[in-house]
Write an enzyme that holds these catalytic residues in place. Structure first.
Site, PDB file in Angstrom:
ATOM      1  N   SER A  27     -10.749  -0.155   3.523  1.00  6.90           N
ATOM      2  CA  SER A  27      -9.962  -0.141   4.732  1.00  6.90           C
ATOM      3  C   SER A  27      -9.578   1.110   5.402  1.00  6.90           C
ATOM      4  O   SER A  27      -8.726   1.752   4.566  1.00  6.90           O
ATOM      5  CB  SER A  27      -8.870  -1.341   4.527  1.00  6.90           C
ATOM      6  OG  SER A  27      -9.361  -2.373   3.862  1.00  6.90           O
TER       7      SER A  27
ATOM      8  N   ARG B 298       0.836  -1.249  -0.039  1.00  4.51           N
ATOM      9  CA  ARG B 298       0.004   0.077   0.040  1.00  4.51           C
ATOM     10  C   ARG B 298       0.926   1.354  -0.072  1.00  4.51           C
ATOM     11  O   ARG B 298       0.724   2.232   0.831  1.00  4.51           O
ATOM     12  CB  ARG B 298      -0.831  -0.092   1.054  1.00  4.51           C
ATOM     13  CG  ARG B 298      -1.735  -0.951   1.333  1.00  4.51           C
ATOM     14  CD  ARG B 298      -2.996  -1.196   0.661  1.00  4.51           C
ATOM     15  NE  ARG B 298      -3.902  -2.377   0.820  1.00  4.51           N
ATOM     16  CZ  ARG B 298      -3.776  -3.377   0.203  1.00  4.51           C
ATOM     17  NH1 ARG B 298      -2.686  -3.606  -0.739  1.00  4.51           N
ATOM     18  NH2 ARG B 298      -4.729  -4.466   0.493  1.00  4.51           N
TER      19      ARG B 298
ATOM     20  N   GLU C  22      -4.757   4.386   6.356  1.00  4.00           N
ATOM     21  CA  GLU C  22      -4.639   4.256   4.870  1.00  4.00           C
ATOM     22  C   GLU C  22      -5.044   5.425   3.939  1.00  4.00           C
ATOM     23  O   GLU C  22      -4.382   5.723   3.167  1.00  4.00           O
ATOM     24  CB  GLU C  22      -5.327   3.017   4.518  1.00  4.00           C
ATOM     25  CG  GLU C  22      -4.988   2.573   2.985  1.00  4.00           C
ATOM     26  CD  GLU C  22      -5.492   1.262   2.683  1.00  4.00           C
ATOM     27  OE1 GLU C  22      -5.069   0.437   3.215  1.00  4.00           O
ATOM     28  OE2 GLU C  22      -6.377   1.506   1.678  1.00  4.00           O
TER      29      GLU C  22
HETATM   30  P1  FAD Z   1      -8.390   9.629  -4.781  1.00  5.04           P
HETATM   31  O1  FAD Z   1      -8.903   9.169  -3.263  1.00  5.04           O
HETATM   32  O2  FAD Z   1      -9.064  10.522  -5.561  1.00  5.04           O
HETATM   33  O3  FAD Z   1      -6.790   9.985  -4.372  1.00  5.04           O
HETATM   34  C1  FAD Z   1      -6.014   9.191  -3.437  1.00  5.04           C
HETATM   35  C2  FAD Z   1      -4.662   9.925  -3.578  1.00  5.04           C
HETATM   36  O4  FAD Z   1      -4.068   9.954  -4.660  1.00  5.04           O
HETATM   37  C3  FAD Z   1      -4.632  11.358  -3.133  1.00  5.04           C
HETATM   38  O5  FAD Z   1      -3.576  11.859  -2.227  1.00  5.04           O
HETATM   39  C4  FAD Z   1      -4.769  12.168  -4.336  1.00  5.04           C
HETATM   40  O6  FAD Z   1      -4.226  13.432  -4.260  1.00  5.04           O
HETATM   41  C5  FAD Z   1      -3.742  11.094  -5.362  1.00  5.04           C
HETATM   42  N1  FAD Z   1      -4.140  11.299  -6.600  1.00  5.04           N
HETATM   43  C6  FAD Z   1      -5.164  10.691  -7.315  1.00  5.04           C
HETATM   44  N2  FAD Z   1      -5.233  10.665  -8.529  1.00  5.04           N
HETATM   45  C7  FAD Z   1      -3.855  11.054  -8.773  1.00  5.04           C
HETATM   46  C8  FAD Z   1      -3.101  11.251 -10.264  1.00  5.04           C
HETATM   47  N3  FAD Z   1      -3.600  10.944 -11.303  1.00  5.04           N
HETATM   48  N4  FAD Z   1      -1.730  11.708 -10.032  1.00  5.04           N
HETATM   49  C9  FAD Z   1      -1.102  11.880  -8.782  1.00  5.04           C
HETATM   50  N5  FAD Z   1      -2.024  11.659  -7.657  1.00  5.04           N
HETATM   51  C10 FAD Z   1      -3.262  11.375  -7.648  1.00  5.04           C
HETATM   52  N6  FAD Z   1      -7.712  -0.127  -2.096  1.00  5.04           N
HETATM   53  C11 FAD Z   1      -6.765  -1.055  -2.462  1.00  5.04           C
HETATM   54  O7  FAD Z   1      -5.675  -1.047  -2.412  1.00  5.04           O
HETATM   55  N7  FAD Z   1      -7.482  -2.185  -2.353  1.00  5.04           N
HETATM   56  C12 FAD Z   1      -8.920  -2.562  -2.291  1.00  5.04           C
HETATM   57  O8  FAD Z   1      -9.390  -3.550  -2.254  1.00  5.04           O
HETATM   58  C13 FAD Z   1      -9.831  -1.330  -1.966  1.00  5.04           C
HETATM   59  N8  FAD Z   1     -10.806  -1.483  -1.806  1.00  5.04           N
HETATM   60  C14 FAD Z   1     -11.801  -0.331  -1.493  1.00  5.04           C
HETATM   61  C15 FAD Z   1     -12.932  -0.488  -1.289  1.00  5.04           C
HETATM   62  C16 FAD Z   1     -13.828   0.444  -0.916  1.00  5.04           C
HETATM   63  C17 FAD Z   1     -15.351   0.155  -0.803  1.00  5.04           C
HETATM   64  C18 FAD Z   1     -13.339   1.835  -0.902  1.00  5.04           C
HETATM   65  C19 FAD Z   1     -14.483   3.088  -0.723  1.00  5.04           C
HETATM   66  C20 FAD Z   1     -11.933   1.974  -1.192  1.00  5.04           C
HETATM   67  C21 FAD Z   1     -11.218   0.896  -1.474  1.00  5.04           C
HETATM   68  N9  FAD Z   1      -9.805   0.981  -1.569  1.00  5.04           N
HETATM   69  C22 FAD Z   1      -9.069  -0.064  -1.893  1.00  5.04           C
HETATM   70  C23 FAD Z   1      -9.029   2.377  -1.507  1.00  5.04           C
HETATM   71  C24 FAD Z   1      -9.305   3.250  -2.923  1.00  5.04           C
HETATM   72  O9  FAD Z   1     -10.257   2.659  -3.751  1.00  5.04           O
HETATM   73  C25 FAD Z   1      -8.086   3.112  -3.579  1.00  5.04           C
HETATM   74  O10 FAD Z   1      -6.973   3.394  -3.171  1.00  5.04           O
HETATM   75  C26 FAD Z   1      -8.215   3.771  -5.103  1.00  5.04           C
HETATM   76  O11 FAD Z   1      -6.746   3.580  -5.974  1.00  5.04           O
HETATM   77  C27 FAD Z   1      -8.178   5.214  -4.860  1.00  5.04           C
HETATM   78  O12 FAD Z   1      -8.346   5.843  -6.024  1.00  5.04           O
HETATM   79  P2  FAD Z   1      -9.329   7.365  -6.288  1.00  5.04           P
HETATM   80  O13 FAD Z   1      -9.063   7.609  -7.760  1.00  5.04           O
HETATM   81  O14 FAD Z   1     -10.444   7.203  -5.550  1.00  5.04           O
HETATM   82  O15 FAD Z   1      -8.062   8.361  -5.519  1.00  5.04           O
HETATM   83  P1  NAP Z   2     -10.347 -11.183   4.655  1.00  6.27           P
HETATM   84  O1  NAP Z   2     -10.279 -12.041   3.335  1.00  6.27           O
HETATM   85  O2  NAP Z   2     -11.333 -10.923   5.573  1.00  6.27           O
HETATM   86  O3  NAP Z   2      -8.707 -11.177   5.275  1.00  6.27           O
HETATM   87  C1  NAP Z   2      -8.336 -10.346   6.236  1.00  6.27           C
HETATM   88  C2  NAP Z   2      -6.805  -9.775   5.912  1.00  6.27           C
HETATM   89  O4  NAP Z   2      -5.920 -10.920   6.204  1.00  6.27           O
HETATM   90  C3  NAP Z   2      -6.689  -9.168   4.646  1.00  6.27           C
HETATM   91  O5  NAP Z   2      -6.803  -7.879   4.882  1.00  6.27           O
HETATM   92  C4  NAP Z   2      -5.562  -9.748   4.110  1.00  6.27           C
HETATM   93  O6  NAP Z   2      -4.457  -8.863   3.978  1.00  6.27           O
HETATM   94  C5  NAP Z   2      -4.989 -10.768   4.810  1.00  6.27           C
HETATM   95  N1  NAP Z   2      -5.196 -12.079   4.261  1.00  6.27           N
HETATM   96  C6  NAP Z   2      -6.265 -12.884   3.893  1.00  6.27           C
HETATM   97  N2  NAP Z   2      -5.782 -13.902   3.079  1.00  6.27           N
HETATM   98  C7  NAP Z   2      -4.566 -14.032   3.278  1.00  6.27           C
HETATM   99  C8  NAP Z   2      -3.397 -14.905   2.698  1.00  6.27           C
HETATM  100  N3  NAP Z   2      -3.721 -16.126   1.951  1.00  6.27           N
HETATM  101  N4  NAP Z   2      -1.943 -14.384   2.834  1.00  6.27           N
HETATM  102  C9  NAP Z   2      -1.958 -13.388   3.212  1.00  6.27           C
HETATM  103  N5  NAP Z   2      -2.910 -12.463   3.930  1.00  6.27           N
HETATM  104  C10 NAP Z   2      -4.140 -12.852   3.838  1.00  6.27           C
HETATM  105  O7  NAP Z   2      -9.786  -9.396   3.916  1.00  6.27           O
HETATM  106  P2  NAP Z   2     -11.104  -8.587   3.445  1.00  6.27           P
HETATM  107  O8  NAP Z   2     -11.184  -7.273   4.208  1.00  6.27           O
HETATM  108  O9  NAP Z   2     -12.411  -9.234   2.961  1.00  6.27           O
HETATM  109  O10 NAP Z   2     -10.524  -8.096   2.000  1.00  6.27           O
HETATM  110  C11 NAP Z   2     -10.139  -8.978   0.900  1.00  6.27           C
HETATM  111  C12 NAP Z   2      -9.139  -8.293   0.044  1.00  6.27           C
HETATM  112  O11 NAP Z   2      -9.434  -7.309  -0.332  1.00  6.27           O
HETATM  113  C13 NAP Z   2      -7.782  -7.882   0.925  1.00  6.27           C
HETATM  114  O12 NAP Z   2      -6.577  -8.330   0.042  1.00  6.27           O
HETATM  115  C14 NAP Z   2      -7.695  -6.578   1.195  1.00  6.27           C
HETATM  116  O13 NAP Z   2      -6.578  -5.909   1.350  1.00  6.27           O
HETATM  117  C15 NAP Z   2      -8.703  -6.123  -0.284  1.00  6.27           C
HETATM  118  N6  NAP Z   2      -9.431  -4.782   0.393  1.00  6.27           N
HETATM  119  C16 NAP Z   2      -8.869  -3.736   0.488  1.00  6.27           C
HETATM  120  C17 NAP Z   2      -9.471  -2.444   0.880  1.00  6.27           C
HETATM  121  C18 NAP Z   2      -8.750  -1.289   0.982  1.00  6.27           C
HETATM  122  O14 NAP Z   2      -9.307  -0.175   1.235  1.00  6.27           O
HETATM  123  N7  NAP Z   2      -7.458  -1.230   0.978  1.00  6.27           N
HETATM  124  C19 NAP Z   2     -10.714  -2.559   1.034  1.00  6.27           C
HETATM  125  C20 NAP Z   2     -11.454  -3.814   0.866  1.00  6.27           C
HETATM  126  C21 NAP Z   2     -10.709  -4.811   0.553  1.00  6.27           C
HETATM  127  P3  NAP Z   2      -4.240  -7.889   2.710  1.00  6.27           P
HETATM  128  O15 NAP Z   2      -5.129  -6.747   3.007  1.00  6.27           O
HETATM  129  O16 NAP Z   2      -2.836  -7.392   2.995  1.00  6.27           O
HETATM  130  O17 NAP Z   2      -4.354  -8.409   1.491  1.00  6.27           O
END
Ligand code: FAD
Ligand code: NAP
Length: 339
Positions: A239, A166, A335
């Site tokens: 998250s 991340r 995050e």
């Molecule tokens: P924004 O929120 O608009 O911006 C995020 C940051 O990036 C800010 O600092 C902004 O200034 C910068 N930024 C945006 N665009 C640019 C650009 N073109 N150039 C330079 N800087 C820029 N994240 C995960 O990693 N895995 C997931 O599974 C995941 N699941 C999610 C589920 C839900 C329901 C939600 C709400 C969020 C989730 N996220 C997840 C977080 C998020 O969706 C991601 O981080 C996504 O990439 C953010 O994109 P955005 O366009 O909305 O960025």
């Molecule tokens: P989950 O399946 O309930 O698992 C809980 C956590 O355990 C996850 O966050 C994941 O870490 C870790 N995990 C699960 N299986 C694993 C494996 N085999 N090896 C190593 N780590 C493992 O998770 P969840 O919340 O439903 O999310 C599912 C996936 O979507 C995850 O990868 C999560 O990161 C991603 N997600 C991200 C966001 C966001 O905003 N960043 C939001 C929703 C979902 P990791 O998070 O490191 O993968």
């Protein structure tokens, strides 16, 4: 040019938490020329610039005394094809999930585990978006960014992006790089990643033993729809905390008191703990303070029940951080990007 700037614009529709703060100025960029014009105008007027995409990883705690530049550029294309390997490119403002679906429609695999992540292509490298055992670094083929310090375009390869969990160079140098377009190396032959969470189980419930990339995407979408609140119905930024990576010794101390701790050993000997598990154990799941709360099904997700402010959500997050540190000796890192 400046005529296209709107003043005192509510950012409520532009952040998935649905927080109602105002941007002093607001404009959209549909192409590189719009980006350059907006940055030049802002520099001339000594106005700071905040670039946003889908607003799905933001926590806005106050009015933004800046020009908010919303990336709305569109375009996706196949750049090259060599054997099974196909390089595709998308503009920064492309919605991420639609881009993933387009890649699947081209018969390409590699992005299927990253289905249904909100936001834009341009923001995906910021935190090296990841889900279900895949991160964009695994299929990354390069990106083009504008250096806001020099005004020059620069192409980045994998190593230069310094992707981490991340994390990336772009996140560590906030405000310097404006990502314009991103490239991915995808495959005509599927290399499935199913050993993470309940993906394989969901597929076998559907009687699918040899899934296509589209079937994996569909399974992940259905799991995510069940587990995660839809920001259109309940404001959230996914998250709220990263999963902490801690020493094996600390993990054993925690395990002695909590035998069911959810822990994943890492290649370097450290251990990744599930932040959601820690927060749930500490009793925060479903907790609510006014309109700021911890989701009742997913303790890693903070939610806005309606009128929560960014400050209230941040205060709740700080309380959770302090409690987890006291109970488990683990520091949780937030995050979303805080403004
Ligand atoms: P924004 O929120 O608009 O911006 C995020 C940051 O990036 C800010 O600092 C902004 O200034 C910068 N930024 C945006 N665009 C640019 C650009 N073109 N150039 C330079 N800087 C820029 N994240 C995960 O990693 N895995 C997931 O599974 C995941 N699941 C999610 C589920 C839900 C329901 C939600 C709400 C969020 C989730 N996220 C997840 C977080 C998020 O969706 C991601 O981080 C996504 O990439 C953010 O994109 P955005 O366009 O909305 O960025
Ligand atoms: P989950 O399946 O309930 O698992 C809980 C956590 O355990 C996850 O966050 C994941 O870490 C870790 N995990 C699960 N299986 C694993 C494996 N085999 N090896 C190593 N780590 C493992 O998770 P969840 O919340 O439903 O999310 C599912 C996936 O979507 C995850 O990868 C999560 O990161 C991603 N997600 C991200 C966001 C966001 O905003 N960043 C939001 C929703 C979902 P990791 O998070 O490191 O993968």
């Amino acid at each position: 040019m400046t005529a296209q700037w709107q003043e005192r614009v509510s950012l409520k529709p532009f952040n998935t938490f649905g927080i109602d703060v105002k941007a002093r100025y607001f404009t959209q960029a549909h192409n590189d020329d719009d980006v350059r014009a907006a940055l030049a105008n802002a520099a001339q007027r000594h106005v700071a610039v905040l670039v946003i995409g889908g607003g799905s990883n933001l926590l806005l705690t106050h009015d933004i005394d800046a020009l908010v530049l919303h990336m709305a550029s569109r375009g996706r294309r196949v750049l090259s094809e060599q054997g099974d390997r196909v390089v595709v490119e998308a503009e920064a403002g492309e919605p991420w999930h639609a881009f993933v679906q387009w890649s699947l429609e081209q018969g390409l695999s590699g992005l299927e585990n990253l289905s249904l992540i909100p936001g834009t292509v341009g923001a995906a490298p910021m935190q090296n978006v990841g889900a279900y055992g895949v991160e964009i670094k695994d299929v990354f083929a390069g990106l083009t960014a504008l250096d806001r310090q020099t005004g020059e375009l620069r192409d980045f390869g994998l190593e230069e992006c310094a992707f981490g969990y991340r994390d990336s160079l772009f996140k560590r140098e906030p405000g310097r790089w404006l990502i314009l377009r991103v490239r991915f190396a995808l495959d005509r032959t599927l290399r499935a990643h199913l050993d993470y969470g309940p993906v394989r189980q969901r597929l076998s419930e559907q009687g699918i033993e040899q899934p296509t990339a589209q079937a994996i995407s569909d399974a992940i979408c259905s799991i995510r729809r069940e587990k995660l609140p839809d920001p259109l119905e309940l404001g959230n930024a996914g998250s709220f905390f990263k999963n902490p990576v801690v020493s094996a010794a600390l993990t054993e101390q925690i395990r002695a008191r909590y035998p069911s701790v959810v822990a994943y050993p890492q290649a370097n000997g450290q251990v990744k703990l599930a932040a959601g598990w820690l927060i749930e154990q500490a009793g925060w799941k479903g907790h609510r303070e006014g309109d700021a709360g911890v989701h009742r099904l997913q303790s890693l997700v903070l939610v806005n029940y309606g009128q929560a402010t960014g400050v209230q959500l941040h205060q709740l997050a700080c309380k959770i951080q302090a409690d987890i540190l006291e109970r488990f000796g683990v520091e949780l890192e937030m995050e979303p990007n805080l403004y």
